[in-house]
Scaffold this motif. Structure first.
Motif, PDB file in Angstrom:
ATOM      1  N   VAL A  76       0.838  -1.200   0.000  1.00 46.91           N
ATOM      2  CA  VAL A  76       0.000   0.000   0.000  1.00 46.91           C
ATOM      3  C   VAL A  76       0.874   1.253   0.000  1.00 46.91           C
ATOM      4  O   VAL A  76       0.660   2.195  -0.777  1.00 46.91           O
ATOM      5  CB  VAL A  76      -0.957   0.010   1.205  1.00 46.91           C
ATOM      6  N   ALA A  77       1.887   1.266   0.873  1.00 49.02           N
ATOM      7  CA  ALA A  77       2.779   2.426   0.951  1.00 49.02           C
ATOM      8  C   ALA A  77       3.510   2.656  -0.362  1.00 49.02           C
ATOM      9  O   ALA A  77       3.654   3.799  -0.822  1.00 49.02           O
ATOM     10  CB  ALA A  77       3.783   2.235   2.090  1.00 49.02           C
ATOM     11  N   ASN A  78       3.973   1.587  -0.974  1.00 45.01           N
ATOM     12  CA  ASN A  78       4.691   1.727  -2.237  1.00 45.01           C
ATOM     13  C   ASN A  78       3.781   2.217  -3.361  1.00 45.01           C
ATOM     14  O   ASN A  78       4.206   2.994  -4.221  1.00 45.01           O
ATOM     15  CB  ASN A  78       5.331   0.387  -2.616  1.00 45.01           C
ATOM     16  N   ALA A  79       2.517   1.765  -3.352  1.00 51.05           N
ATOM     17  CA  ALA A  79       1.564   2.239  -4.365  1.00 51.05           C
ATOM     18  C   ALA A  79       1.284   3.732  -4.190  1.00 51.05           C
ATOM     19  O   ALA A  79       1.184   4.483  -5.168  1.00 51.05           O
ATOM     20  CB  ALA A  79       0.268   1.436  -4.270  1.00 51.05           C
ATOM     21  N   LYS A 240      -2.729  14.483   1.065  1.00 48.58           N
ATOM     22  CA  LYS A 240      -2.226  13.885  -0.172  1.00 48.58           C
ATOM     23  C   LYS A 240      -2.423  12.365  -0.143  1.00 48.58           C
ATOM     24  O   LYS A 240      -2.802  11.752  -1.153  1.00 48.58           O
ATOM     25  CB  LYS A 240      -0.748  14.227  -0.358  1.00 48.58           C
ATOM     26  N   PHE A 241      -2.142  11.755   1.024  1.00 49.82           N
ATOM     27  CA  PHE A 241      -2.348  10.311   1.159  1.00 49.82           C
ATOM     28  C   PHE A 241      -3.829   9.972   1.024  1.00 49.82           C
ATOM     29  O   PHE A 241      -4.183   8.944   0.421  1.00 49.82           O
ATOM     30  CB  PHE A 241      -1.803   9.814   2.494  1.00 49.82           C
ATOM     31  N   ASP A 242      -4.704  10.811   1.601  1.00 48.88           N
ATOM     32  CA  ASP A 242      -6.148  10.569   1.474  1.00 48.88           C
ATOM     33  C   ASP A 242      -6.569  10.526   0.008  1.00 48.88           C
ATOM     34  O   ASP A 242      -7.364   9.663  -0.393  1.00 48.88           O
ATOM     35  CB  ASP A 242      -6.933  11.670   2.190  1.00 48.88           C
ATOM     36  N   THR A 243      -6.041  11.455  -0.779  1.00 50.87           N
ATOM     37  CA  THR A 243      -6.362  11.488  -2.212  1.00 50.87           C
ATOM     38  C   THR A 243      -5.892  10.213  -2.902  1.00 50.87           C
ATOM     39  O   THR A 243      -6.613   9.631  -3.728  1.00 50.87           O
ATOM     40  CB  THR A 243      -5.709  12.711  -2.874  1.00 50.87           C
TER      41      THR A 243
END
Length: 266
Positions: A76-79, A240-243
Motif C-alpha cells: 500500500v505504501a509503495n503504491a 495527499k495520502f487521502d487522495t
C-alpha cells in the motif's frame, strides 16, 4: 490495530521511483531499515515507520536470501509513493514506539495496521481508513468460546499498546499477558502459558493455518478495526495520502492488494 521482545534485523532495500517533485523527508536514526535504492535524487524520501512482526501486514521475508520487510501495508505504501512521487525508507521498531517516533519527527508516516483510536488522535493525525478487519480470540482446538465472558478469570495474551490489548482488558477478572510481539503472543497459547489470545482476524488466520492445534473463535460484539496511516500533527502529507487512498479504492488497486495478501477484498 496491532503489538514484545525486540526484533532486530538488518533489512534490504525497498523503493518506488516516479516523476520528480521537490522537498525532502525526515532523517531517521532508530531501528532497522529497508533503504531505498537509486534515483535521480529529485524525489523526496519519506521515512516509513512500522513494526514488522505482523504478518501479512508487514513482516521480515528472507526467502530470497536477503532480509526484506514485505506485506500488505508495504505494498500500500509503495503504491501511494508511486502516485505521489516519493521514495520510501522503512524503519522497523516496536509497535508501542511508533507514535513517539512521529512525535519526535524520526518518521514521516506510520503504516502498521494501526487503528485511529480517539487516544491516538490526540497525539498524531490519521489518513482515511484503507482496510477493515475485526478482532478474534485464538485458543487451542476444542475450546468453546462464544463471548468474552467465557474467558473470565483466564490468562489472555495480547500485544502491548494494541487495541486488542484494550479489548482483552474488558474481560471480567482477566489475567492479562501484554507482550511485545505477535509471535510471542501466539507462542504463549501454543505453550499453554496463556489460555487465549486476542488478535486481528487476518493475522490469526495465518497462525492457525501453520499451527493446526489452534482455532479461531469469533466473538459476538467484537469491534471492527479500521487501519489508517498515521502522521505527525499538521503534516502536509495527510491530505495527499487521502487522495491517493481514494484513487486506489476507486480503481480497484486496494481490492487487488487485499486479495493478494488476505485472499479476500473489502
Amino acid at each position: 490495530m496491532k503489538r514484545f521482545t525486540q526484533i532486530g534485523a538488518a533489512v534490504g532495500a525497498v523503493a518506488f521511483m516516479a516523476a520528480a517533485v521537490t522537498g525532502c523527508g525526515t532523517n531517521s536514526t532508530s531501528g532497522s531499515t529497508n533503504s531505498t535504492s537509486g534515483s535521480s535524487g529529485s524525489e523526496p524520501t519519506l521515512v516509513l515507520a512500522t513494526s514488522a512482526d505482523y504478518k501479512p501486514y508487514e513482516y521480515h521475508d528472507t526467502s530470497s536470501g536477503q532480509d526484506k520487510i514485505v506485506g500488505f501495508d508495504i505494498d500500500v505504501a509503495n503504491a501511494i509513493a508511486k502516485q505521489l512521487h516519493f521514495k520510501v525508507k522503512i524503519e522497523d521498531m516496536d509497535f508501542d514506539g511508533l507514535i513517539a517516533a512521529l512525535q519526535a519527527h524520526r518518521a514521516d508516516f506510520v503504516i502498521a495496521g494501526m487503528t485511529a483510536t480517539p487516544q491516538r488522535k490526540k497525539s498524531v493525525d490519521f489518513s482515511d481508513v484503507y482496510y477493515q478487519a475485526e478482532n478474534v480470540v485464538i485458543t487451542k482446538k476444542g475450546d468453546n468460546i462464544k463471548s468474552l465472558k467465557d474467558l473470565s478469570g483466564d490468562k489472555v495474551a495480547a500485544q502491548l499498546g494494541s487495541i486488542q490489548e484494550d479489548a482483552a482488558k474488558t474481560i471480567p477478572n482477566v489475567k492479562l499477558d501484554s507482550l511485545d510481539t505477535i509471535p510471542t503472543v501466539v507462542q504463549e497459547v501454543l505453550s499453554n502459558r496463556a489460555d487465549a489470545a486476542v488478535i486481528e482476524n487476518t493475522v490469526a488466520t495465518g497462525y492457525v493455518k501453520s499451527n493446526p492445534q489452534l482455532q479461531i473463535n469469533k466473538i459476538a460484539g467484537m469491534t471492527e478495526n479500521g487501519s489508517a496511516i498515521a502522521f505527525p500533527k499538521g503534516s502536509p502529507w495527510t491530505k495527499k495520502f487521502d487522495t491517493a487512498i481514494e484513487k486506489m479504492k476507486k480503481d480497484g488497486e486496494l481490492q487487488q492488494l487485499a486479495e493478494k495478501w488476505f485472499g479476500g477484498g473489502q
